[in-house]
Structures are given as structure tokens and as C-alpha cells.
Design a protein around this motif. Structure first.
Motif, PDB file in Angstrom:
ATOM      1  N   THR A  75       0.833  -1.205   0.000  1.00 45.52           N
ATOM      2  CA  THR A  75       0.000   0.000   0.000  1.00 45.52           C
ATOM      3  C   THR A  75       0.869   1.256   0.000  1.00 45.52           C
ATOM      4  OG1 THR A  75      -1.765  -1.161   1.179  1.00 45.52           O
ATOM      5  CG2 THR A  75      -1.802   1.250   1.277  1.00 45.52           C
ATOM      6  N   ASP A  76       1.961   1.222   0.775  1.00 47.32           N
ATOM      7  CA  ASP A  76       2.888   2.359   0.779  1.00 47.32           C
ATOM      8  C   ASP A  76       3.535   2.536  -0.590  1.00 47.32           C
ATOM      9  OD1 ASP A  76       2.584   2.961   3.600  1.00 47.32           O
ATOM     10  OD2 ASP A  76       3.788   1.158   3.979  1.00 47.32           O
ATOM     11  N   LEU A  77       3.883   1.413  -1.217  1.00 50.46           N
ATOM     12  CA  LEU A  77       4.465   1.476  -2.555  1.00 50.46           C
ATOM     13  C   LEU A  77       3.449   2.043  -3.549  1.00 50.46           C
ATOM     14  CD1 LEU A  77       6.913   0.909  -4.376  1.00 50.46           C
ATOM     15  CD2 LEU A  77       5.980  -1.392  -4.745  1.00 50.46           C
ATOM     16  N   GLN A  79       1.095   4.179  -2.910  1.00 53.42           N
ATOM     17  CA  GLN A  79       1.027   5.625  -2.704  1.00 53.42           C
ATOM     18  C   GLN A  79       2.216   6.328  -3.360  1.00 53.42           C
ATOM     19  OE1 GLN A  79       0.727   5.917   1.559  1.00 53.42           O
ATOM     20  NE2 GLN A  79      -1.508   5.717   1.538  1.00 53.42           N
ATOM     21  N   LEU A  80       3.372   5.698  -3.279  1.00 54.98           N
ATOM     22  CA  LEU A  80       4.570   6.285  -3.861  1.00 54.98           C
ATOM     23  C   LEU A  80       4.510   6.292  -5.391  1.00 54.98           C
ATOM     24  CD1 LEU A  80       7.466   7.388  -3.186  1.00 54.98           C
ATOM     25  CD2 LEU A  80       8.251   5.054  -3.560  1.00 54.98           C
ATOM     26  N   LEU A  81       4.031   5.185  -5.966  1.00 53.78           N
ATOM     27  CA  LEU A  81       4.034   5.038  -7.419  1.00 53.78           C
ATOM     28  C   LEU A  81       2.750   5.522  -8.088  1.00 53.78           C
ATOM     29  CD1 LEU A  81       5.748   1.549  -7.813  1.00 53.78           C
ATOM     30  CD2 LEU A  81       6.792   3.824  -7.754  1.00 53.78           C
ATOM     31  N   GLY A  82       1.704   5.793  -7.314  1.00 56.00           N
ATOM     32  CA  GLY A  82       0.488   6.372  -7.880  1.00 56.00           C
ATOM     33  C   GLY A  82      -0.713   5.469  -7.989  1.00 56.00           C
ATOM     34  N   SER A  83      -0.526   4.131  -7.901  1.00 55.14           N
ATOM     35  CA  SER A  83      -1.701   3.254  -7.946  1.00 55.14           C
ATOM     36  C   SER A  83      -1.352   1.871  -7.400  1.00 55.14           C
ATOM     37  CB  SER A  83      -2.246   3.126  -9.378  1.00 55.14           C
ATOM     38  OG  SER A  83      -1.430   2.271 -10.150  1.00 55.14           O
ATOM     39  N   ARG A  84      -2.413   1.189  -6.924  1.00 55.47           N
ATOM     40  CA  ARG A  84      -2.225  -0.163  -6.392  1.00 55.47           C
ATOM     41  C   ARG A  84      -1.818  -1.132  -7.487  1.00 55.47           C
ATOM     42  NH1 ARG A  84      -6.936  -2.151  -2.629  1.00 55.47           N
ATOM     43  NH2 ARG A  84      -5.426  -3.819  -2.528  1.00 55.47           N
ATOM     44  N   SER A  85      -2.433  -0.999  -8.657  1.00 52.16           N
ATOM     45  CA  SER A  85      -2.111  -1.936  -9.738  1.00 52.16           C
ATOM     46  C   SER A  85      -0.657  -1.759 -10.188  1.00 52.16           C
ATOM     47  CB  SER A  85      -3.074  -1.755 -10.913  1.00 52.16           C
ATOM     48  OG  SER A  85      -2.961  -0.464 -11.456  1.00 52.16           O
ATOM     49  N   ARG A  86      -0.194  -0.523 -10.238  1.00 48.17           N
ATOM     50  CA  ARG A  86       1.192  -0.273 -10.634  1.00 48.17           C
ATOM     51  C   ARG A  86       2.157  -0.903  -9.620  1.00 48.17           C
ATOM     52  NH1 ARG A  86       1.493   5.485 -11.550  1.00 48.17           N
ATOM     53  NH2 ARG A  86       0.329   4.932 -13.416  1.00 48.17           N
ATOM     54  N   ALA A  87       1.869  -0.741  -8.352  1.00 54.29           N
ATOM     55  CA  ALA A  87       2.722  -1.313  -7.313  1.00 54.29           C
ATOM     56  C   ALA A  87       2.731  -2.840  -7.413  1.00 54.29           C
ATOM     57  CB  ALA A  87       2.248  -0.875  -5.930  1.00 54.29           C
ATOM     58  N   SER A  88       1.567  -3.424  -7.615  1.00 54.77           N
ATOM     59  CA  SER A  88       1.460  -4.878  -7.741  1.00 54.77           C
ATOM     60  C   SER A  88       2.237  -5.372  -8.955  1.00 54.77           C
ATOM     61  CB  SER A  88      -0.011  -5.279  -7.859  1.00 54.77           C
ATOM     62  OG  SER A  88      -0.121  -6.662  -8.064  1.00 54.77           O
ATOM     63  N   GLU A  89       2.084  -4.695 -10.075  1.00 53.41           N
ATOM     64  CA  GLU A  89       2.784  -5.101 -11.297  1.00 53.41           C
ATOM     65  C   GLU A  89       4.303  -4.990 -11.131  1.00 53.41           C
ATOM     66  OE1 GLU A  89       0.955  -2.448 -14.083  1.00 53.41           O
ATOM     67  OE2 GLU A  89      -0.699  -3.825 -14.497  1.00 53.41           O
ATOM     68  N   VAL A  90       4.760  -3.934 -10.473  1.00 55.76           N
ATOM     69  CA  VAL A  90       6.200  -3.774 -10.239  1.00 55.76           C
ATOM     70  C   VAL A  90       6.709  -4.897  -9.358  1.00 55.76           C
ATOM     71  CG1 VAL A  90       7.922  -2.353  -9.048  1.00 55.76           C
ATOM     72  CG2 VAL A  90       6.334  -1.288 -10.664  1.00 55.76           C
ATOM     73  N   LEU A  91       6.035  -5.145  -8.238  1.00 59.34           N
ATOM     74  CA  LEU A  91       6.490  -6.177  -7.301  1.00 59.34           C
ATOM     75  C   LEU A  91       6.439  -7.579  -7.887  1.00 59.34           C
ATOM     76  CD1 LEU A  91       5.069  -4.952  -3.882  1.00 59.34           C
ATOM     77  CD2 LEU A  91       7.452  -4.971  -4.644  1.00 59.34           C
ATOM     78  N   ASN A  92       5.554  -7.801  -8.848  1.00 62.33           N
ATOM     79  CA  ASN A  92       5.447  -9.119  -9.475  1.00 62.33           C
ATOM     80  C   ASN A  92       6.274  -9.226 -10.760  1.00 62.33           C
ATOM     81  OD1 ASN A  92       3.693 -10.480  -7.625  1.00 62.33           O
ATOM     82  ND2 ASN A  92       2.087  -9.069  -8.291  1.00 62.33           N
ATOM     83  N   GLY A  93       7.033  -8.173 -11.067  1.00 63.39           N
ATOM     84  CA  GLY A  93       7.917  -8.206 -12.222  1.00 63.39           C
ATOM     85  C   GLY A  93       7.204  -8.077 -13.561  1.00 63.39           C
ATOM     86  N   ARG A  94       5.954  -7.651 -13.547  1.00 61.81           N
ATOM     87  CA  ARG A  94       5.202  -7.509 -14.799  1.00 61.81           C
ATOM     88  C   ARG A  94       5.303  -6.105 -15.382  1.00 61.81           C
ATOM     89  NH1 ARG A  94       1.272 -10.213 -11.678  1.00 61.81           N
ATOM     90  NH2 ARG A  94       0.030  -8.318 -11.675  1.00 61.81           N
ATOM     91  N   ARG A  95       5.823  -5.162 -14.601  1.00 64.20           N
ATOM     92  CA  ARG A  95       5.983  -3.792 -15.080  1.00 64.20           C
ATOM     93  C   ARG A  95       7.410  -3.353 -14.787  1.00 64.20           C
ATOM     94  NH1 ARG A  95       3.031   1.374 -15.680  1.00 64.20           N
ATOM     95  NH2 ARG A  95       1.068   0.264 -15.493  1.00 64.20           N
ATOM     96  N   SER A  96       8.029  -2.761 -15.778  1.00 61.95           N
ATOM     97  CA  SER A  96       9.388  -2.240 -15.602  1.00 61.95           C
ATOM     98  C   SER A  96       9.342  -0.924 -14.830  1.00 61.95           C
ATOM     99  CB  SER A  96      10.043  -1.995 -16.962  1.00 61.95           C
ATOM    100  OG  SER A  96      10.156  -3.205 -17.666  1.00 61.95           O
ATOM    101  N   LEU A  97      10.414  -0.652 -14.139  1.00 55.11           N
ATOM    102  CA  LEU A  97      10.532   0.624 -13.451  1.00 55.11           C
ATOM    103  C   LEU A  97      10.845   1.718 -14.463  1.00 55.11           C
ATOM    104  CD1 LEU A  97      12.756  -0.491 -10.449  1.00 55.11           C
ATOM    105  CD2 LEU A  97      10.358   0.210 -10.328  1.00 55.11           C
ATOM    106  N   THR A  98      10.180   2.828 -14.321  1.00 52.30           N
ATOM    107  CA  THR A  98      10.487   3.984 -15.154  1.00 52.30           C
ATOM    108  C   THR A  98      11.529   4.829 -14.426  1.00 52.30           C
ATOM    109  OG1 THR A  98       8.817   5.396 -14.142  1.00 52.30           O
ATOM    110  CG2 THR A  98       8.104   4.022 -16.021  1.00 52.30           C
ATOM    111  N   PRO A  99      12.209   5.708 -15.152  1.00 51.04           N
ATOM    112  CA  PRO A  99      13.151   6.601 -14.470  1.00 51.04           C
ATOM    113  C   PRO A  99      12.491   7.421 -13.354  1.00 51.04           C
ATOM    114  CG  PRO A  99      13.612   6.602 -16.807  1.00 51.04           C
ATOM    115  CD  PRO A  99      12.325   5.816 -16.613  1.00 51.04           C
ATOM    116  N   ALA A 100      11.251   7.837 -13.557  1.00 52.69           N
ATOM    117  CA  ALA A 100      10.550   8.607 -12.519  1.00 52.69           C
ATOM    118  C   ALA A 100      10.320   7.753 -11.268  1.00 52.69           C
ATOM    119  CB  ALA A 100       9.226   9.135 -13.061  1.00 52.69           C
TER     120      ALA A 100
END
Length: 123
Positions: A75-77, A79-100
Motif C-alpha cells: 500500500t505504501d508502494l 502511494q509512492l508510485l500512484g496506484s495499487r495496480s502499478r505497485a502490484s505489477e512492479v512487485l510481481n515483475g510484470r511492469r518495468s521501473l520507469t526513471p521517474a
């Protein structure tokens, strides 16, 4: 001052044994012995970095470590990244990290930049 370059394990072992004496009896600050200790310590550190380099952690490992260390949640992630789905995708390796994202993770959570930048190498 008896100092020499560290080219191999024999030199390294010599430097370690020389430094060990200063742990038993600390030299007076500003003394020649204190300077010798500092120089030997720097030589040992440089040799260890060359001989046994430590690669930065993988980005997701570094993020998870920061979360564990600081008691942060997904949930903290989010808030930092802007959405729950984005945080979930990042943590599960389905979304690459952007420079931002990398910048936010580094500035706000202290995730090492060298670890985060490894994501760019993998892309």
C-alpha cells in the motif's frame, strides 16, 4: 612507515595482521601509527573491492529490502508510485521501473540508485 601495495593474498594477509594490532591498542589520534592504520585500512578496502566486488542488488530485491527495513507495505508502494495496480505489477515483475519511479524510490525510500539502474540494463 612500513607500507606496501597489496598485489596478492600474501600481501593482503600481511596488511590484515598489521592492522589487527591497532584493534588491541588504538593509536593516538594524529600520530604516525594512526596514519599508518588509516593507510593500511584504505589499502585493505581497495584490495577487497578489486578482489571480491559486490554487485548491486537486483531492483526488486532492493525495493523489497527497503520495504522490510522500513516496515513499508505494498500500500505504501502504491502511494509512492500512484496506484495499487502499478505497485502490484512492479512487485510481481510484470511492469518495468520507469526513471521517474526509480527517482522516487531512491529519494523517498533510500533505495540505492545503482540497484535501481540495473533495471535499465535488463531492458
Amino acid at each position: 612507515m612500513d607500507i606496501r601495495a597489496l598485489h596478492n593474498e600474501v600481501d593482503y594477509d600481511w596488511a590484515l595482521s598489521e592492522v589487527a594490532q591497532y584493534f588491541e591498542t588504538q593509536p593516538a589520534k594524529g600520530s604516525a601509527q594512526a596514519d599508518r592504520f588509516d593507510v593500511l585500512s584504505d589499502l585493505i578496502e581497495a584490495y577487497e573491492r578489486r578482489r571480491w566486488p559486490i554487485e548491486p542488488a537486483e531492483p526488486l530485491d532492493a525495493i523489497r529490502f527497503a520495504m522490510d527495513l522500513k516496515g513499508l507495505t505494498q500500500t505504501d508502494l502504491a502511494q509512492l508510485l500512484g496506484s495499487r495496480s502499478r505497485a502490484s505489477e512492479v512487485l510481481n515483475g510484470r511492469r518495468s521501473l520507469t526513471p521517474a519511479m526509480m527517482a522516487k524510490l531512491h529519494r523517498q525510500w533510500g533505495v540505492p540508485a545503482d540497484s535501481l539502474l540495473r533495471a535499465l540494463d535488463a531492458a
